[in-house]
Write a protein that holds these residues in place. Structure first.
Motif, PDB file in Angstrom:
ATOM      1  N   LEU A  18       0.799  -1.229   0.000  1.00  0.00           N
ATOM      2  CA  LEU A  18       0.000   0.000   0.000  1.00  0.00           C
ATOM      3  C   LEU A  18       0.832   1.280   0.000  1.00  0.00           C
ATOM      4  O   LEU A  18       0.375   2.326  -0.461  1.00  0.00           O
ATOM      5  CB  LEU A  18      -0.928   0.024   1.234  1.00  0.00           C
ATOM      6  N   LYS A  19       2.041   1.194   0.502  1.00  0.00           N
ATOM      7  CA  LYS A  19       2.812   2.428   0.731  1.00  0.00           C
ATOM      8  C   LYS A  19       3.135   3.178  -0.566  1.00  0.00           C
ATOM      9  O   LYS A  19       3.296   4.394  -0.548  1.00  0.00           O
ATOM     10  CB  LYS A  19       4.094   2.141   1.520  1.00  0.00           C
ATOM     11  N   SER A  20       3.207   2.467  -1.690  1.00  0.00           N
ATOM     12  CA  SER A  20       3.534   3.152  -2.944  1.00  0.00           C
ATOM     13  C   SER A  20       2.319   3.849  -3.551  1.00  0.00           C
ATOM     14  O   SER A  20       2.464   4.868  -4.220  1.00  0.00           O
ATOM     15  CB  SER A  20       4.053   2.152  -3.988  1.00  0.00           C
ATOM     16  N   ASN A  21       1.143   3.269  -3.338  1.00  0.00           N
ATOM     17  CA  ASN A  21      -0.052   3.798  -4.017  1.00  0.00           C
ATOM     18  C   ASN A  21      -0.872   4.778  -3.182  1.00  0.00           C
ATOM     19  O   ASN A  21      -1.730   5.468  -3.726  1.00  0.00           O
ATOM     20  CB  ASN A  21      -0.964   2.643  -4.428  1.00  0.00           C
ATOM     21  N   TYR A  22      -0.613   4.795  -1.888  1.00  0.00           N
ATOM     22  CA  TYR A  22      -1.406   5.660  -0.998  1.00  0.00           C
ATOM     23  C   TYR A  22      -0.496   6.467  -0.075  1.00  0.00           C
ATOM     24  O   TYR A  22       0.654   6.101   0.155  1.00  0.00           O
ATOM     25  CB  TYR A  22      -2.336   4.812  -0.118  1.00  0.00           C
ATOM     26  N   ASP A  23      -1.081   7.494   0.489  1.00  0.00           N
ATOM     27  CA  ASP A  23      -0.452   8.217   1.591  1.00  0.00           C
ATOM     28  C   ASP A  23      -0.842   7.421   2.851  1.00  0.00           C
ATOM     29  O   ASP A  23      -1.915   7.613   3.419  1.00  0.00           O
ATOM     30  CB  ASP A  23      -1.021   9.653   1.615  1.00  0.00           C
ATOM     31  N   LEU A  24       0.013   6.477   3.210  1.00  0.00           N
ATOM     32  CA  LEU A  24      -0.339   5.448   4.186  1.00  0.00           C
ATOM     33  C   LEU A  24       0.049   5.817   5.622  1.00  0.00           C
ATOM     34  O   LEU A  24       1.150   6.315   5.870  1.00  0.00           O
ATOM     35  CB  LEU A  24       0.375   4.146   3.791  1.00  0.00           C
ATOM     36  N   THR A  25      -0.870   5.518   6.548  1.00  0.00           N
ATOM     37  CA  THR A  25      -0.582   5.618   7.985  1.00  0.00           C
ATOM     38  C   THR A  25      -0.995   4.300   8.628  1.00  0.00           C
ATOM     39  O   THR A  25      -2.062   3.754   8.306  1.00  0.00           O
ATOM     40  CB  THR A  25      -1.375   6.782   8.628  1.00  0.00           C
ATOM     41  N   VAL A  26      -0.160   3.803   9.520  1.00  0.00           N
ATOM     42  CA  VAL A  26      -0.466   2.575  10.250  1.00  0.00           C
ATOM     43  C   VAL A  26      -1.111   2.944  11.586  1.00  0.00           C
ATOM     44  O   VAL A  26      -0.719   3.927  12.229  1.00  0.00           O
ATOM     45  CB  VAL A  26       0.835   1.748  10.448  1.00  0.00           C
ATOM     46  N   PHE A  27      -2.110   2.161  11.977  1.00  0.00           N
ATOM     47  CA  PHE A  27      -2.891   2.448  13.187  1.00  0.00           C
ATOM     48  C   PHE A  27      -2.806   1.228  14.106  1.00  0.00           C
ATOM     49  O   PHE A  27      -3.240   0.132  13.741  1.00  0.00           O
ATOM     50  CB  PHE A  27      -4.340   2.704  12.756  1.00  0.00           C
ATOM     51  N   PHE A  28      -2.226   1.419  15.293  1.00  0.00           N
ATOM     52  CA  PHE A  28      -2.048   0.293  16.217  1.00  0.00           C
ATOM     53  C   PHE A  28      -3.005   0.435  17.390  1.00  0.00           C
ATOM     54  O   PHE A  28      -2.812   1.273  18.275  1.00  0.00           O
ATOM     55  CB  PHE A  28      -0.583   0.231  16.690  1.00  0.00           C
ATOM     56  N   TYR A  29      -4.041  -0.371  17.379  1.00  0.00           N
ATOM     57  CA  TYR A  29      -4.999  -0.399  18.482  1.00  0.00           C
ATOM     58  C   TYR A  29      -5.398  -1.859  18.711  1.00  0.00           C
ATOM     59  O   TYR A  29      -6.200  -2.414  17.953  1.00  0.00           O
ATOM     60  CB  TYR A  29      -6.239   0.455  18.177  1.00  0.00           C
ATOM     61  N   ASN A  30      -4.808  -2.474  19.716  1.00  0.00           N
ATOM     62  CA  ASN A  30      -5.012  -3.908  19.961  1.00  0.00           C
ATOM     63  C   ASN A  30      -5.040  -4.228  21.455  1.00  0.00           C
ATOM     64  O   ASN A  30      -4.131  -4.873  21.980  1.00  0.00           O
ATOM     65  CB  ASN A  30      -3.900  -4.695  19.255  1.00  0.00           C
ATOM     66  N   PRO A  31      -6.094  -3.744  22.146  1.00  0.00           N
ATOM     67  CA  PRO A  31      -6.163  -3.978  23.596  1.00  0.00           C
ATOM     68  C   PRO A  31      -6.469  -5.424  23.953  1.00  0.00           C
ATOM     69  O   PRO A  31      -6.495  -5.771  25.139  1.00  0.00           O
ATOM     70  CB  PRO A  31      -7.300  -3.046  24.039  1.00  0.00           C
ATOM     71  N   ASN A  32      -6.698  -6.252  22.937  1.00  0.00           N
ATOM     72  CA  ASN A  32      -6.942  -7.687  23.141  1.00  0.00           C
ATOM     73  C   ASN A  32      -5.675  -8.453  23.522  1.00  0.00           C
ATOM     74  O   ASN A  32      -5.739  -9.538  24.094  1.00  0.00           O
ATOM     75  CB  ASN A  32      -7.503  -8.301  21.851  1.00  0.00           C
ATOM     76  N   ILE A  33      -4.505  -7.892  23.191  1.00  0.00           N
ATOM     77  CA  ILE A  33      -3.265  -8.672  23.346  1.00  0.00           C
ATOM     78  C   ILE A  33      -2.882  -8.805  24.819  1.00  0.00           C
ATOM     79  O   ILE A  33      -2.807  -7.829  25.558  1.00  0.00           O
ATOM     80  CB  ILE A  33      -2.102  -8.041  22.545  1.00  0.00           C
ATOM     81  N   HIS A  34      -2.618 -10.045  25.219  1.00  0.00           N
ATOM     82  CA  HIS A  34      -2.292 -10.373  26.606  1.00  0.00           C
ATOM     83  C   HIS A  34      -1.063 -11.275  26.642  1.00  0.00           C
ATOM     84  O   HIS A  34      -0.946 -12.181  25.820  1.00  0.00           O
ATOM     85  CB  HIS A  34      -3.496 -11.082  27.244  1.00  0.00           C
ATOM     86  N   PRO A  35      -0.138 -11.091  27.593  1.00  0.00           N
ATOM     87  CA  PRO A  35      -0.087 -10.007  28.574  1.00  0.00           C
ATOM     88  C   PRO A  35       0.532  -8.736  27.980  1.00  0.00           C
ATOM     89  O   PRO A  35       0.878  -8.710  26.796  1.00  0.00           O
ATOM     90  CB  PRO A  35       0.803 -10.598  29.666  1.00  0.00           C
ATOM     91  N   GLU A  36       0.722  -7.740  28.814  1.00  0.00           N
ATOM     92  CA  GLU A  36       1.247  -6.460  28.334  1.00  0.00           C
ATOM     93  C   GLU A  36       2.636  -6.622  27.701  1.00  0.00           C
ATOM     94  O   GLU A  36       2.963  -5.954  26.730  1.00  0.00           O
ATOM     95  CB  GLU A  36       1.295  -5.435  29.473  1.00  0.00           C
ATOM     96  N   GLU A  37       3.418  -7.517  28.270  1.00  0.00           N
ATOM     97  CA  GLU A  37       4.761  -7.755  27.730  1.00  0.00           C
ATOM     98  C   GLU A  37       4.687  -8.195  26.255  1.00  0.00           C
ATOM     99  O   GLU A  37       5.463  -7.756  25.408  1.00  0.00           O
ATOM    100  CB  GLU A  37       5.412  -8.864  28.578  1.00  0.00           C
ATOM    101  N   GLU A  38       3.700  -9.047  25.981  1.00  0.00           N
ATOM    102  CA  GLU A  38       3.488  -9.525  24.602  1.00  0.00           C
ATOM    103  C   GLU A  38       2.987  -8.380  23.719  1.00  0.00           C
ATOM    104  O   GLU A  38       3.400  -8.241  22.568  1.00  0.00           O
ATOM    105  CB  GLU A  38       2.474 -10.673  24.626  1.00  0.00           C
ATOM    106  N   TYR A  39       2.101  -7.562  24.281  1.00  0.00           N
ATOM    107  CA  TYR A  39       1.580  -6.388  23.552  1.00  0.00           C
ATOM    108  C   TYR A  39       2.742  -5.490  23.116  1.00  0.00           C
ATOM    109  O   TYR A  39       2.823  -5.062  21.965  1.00  0.00           O
ATOM    110  CB  TYR A  39       0.613  -5.644  24.479  1.00  0.00           C
TER     111      TYR A  39
END
Ligand code: SF4
Length: 181
Positions: free
Chosen positions: A23-44
């Motif tokens: 996607l990075k070549s064809n769009y003005d791309l931004t990545v969005f990190f929202y994953n409160p499901n990941i357990h434990p915090e160390e793994e997140y």
């Protein structure tokens, strides 16, 4: 003509590296990190660190949202025993897509999508209707794609091996960790 602004919700580096590359070549791309499901915090933090590495390699901006574990626990309450692909997962997808759509709508993005459909057990026909519905709510187009297809899984596997990127062996939540789904 300027490129369209694309917000890509990413669950982890292994699922998203080939998509970001595409996607990075064809769009003005931004990545969005929202994953409160990941357990434990160390793994997140471990998974997030690898997404940061991918973004830094190609100079793609990344939005790092809060780790809202309590809100996630509330969202899946009563669904703890559901199998992977069941009602708990639909709530989990919906929560992450809602936040991505809301952010995209409020911040002038043209399109948004998610790397979630890269997951081997994650069905595009469950994820895409949720994406479309939140897109309509927040005024942003949802790009529906089954990212497992088109040779992207093989490409992503090679890309993470080349970079020695961490690859987890469970989906993310405490229930998937217990059952290694
Ligand atoms: S198995 Fe994966 S998709 Fe399902 S609830 Fe857990 S983290 Fe979310």
């Amino acid at each position: 003509m300027s490129k369209q602004r694309f917000l890509l919700h990413t669950c982890c580096a292994p699922c998203s590296i080939a998509i970001v590359d595409e996607l990075k070549s064809n769009y003005d791309l931004t990545v969005f990190f929202y994953n409160p499901n990941i357990h434990p915090e160390e793994e997140y933090l471990k998974r997030k660190k690898e997404v940061v590495r991918v973004c830094e390699e190609w100079n793609v901006p990344m939005v790092d949202m809060d780790y809202e574990v309590e809100k996630w626990n509330d969202a899946v309450k009563g669904l703890e025993k559901e199998p992977e692909g069941g009602a708990r997962c639909s709530k989990c997808f919906a929560m992450r897509l809602k936040h991505a759509a809301e952010y995209a709508g409020k911040n002038g993005f043209d399109i948004y999508s998610t790397s979630l459909t890269s997951g081997r057990n994650k069905k595009a026909d469950i994820i895409c209707p949720l994406g479309v519905s939140f897109g309509e709510k927040y005024g942003v187009e949802f790009h529906c794609e089954d990212w497992k297809k088109g040779g992207r899984q093989e490409k992503g596997k090679k890309m993470i091996e080349d970079r020695d990127i961490y690859r987890q062996d469970y989906c993310g939540c405490v229930y998937s960790k217990a059952g290694k789904v």
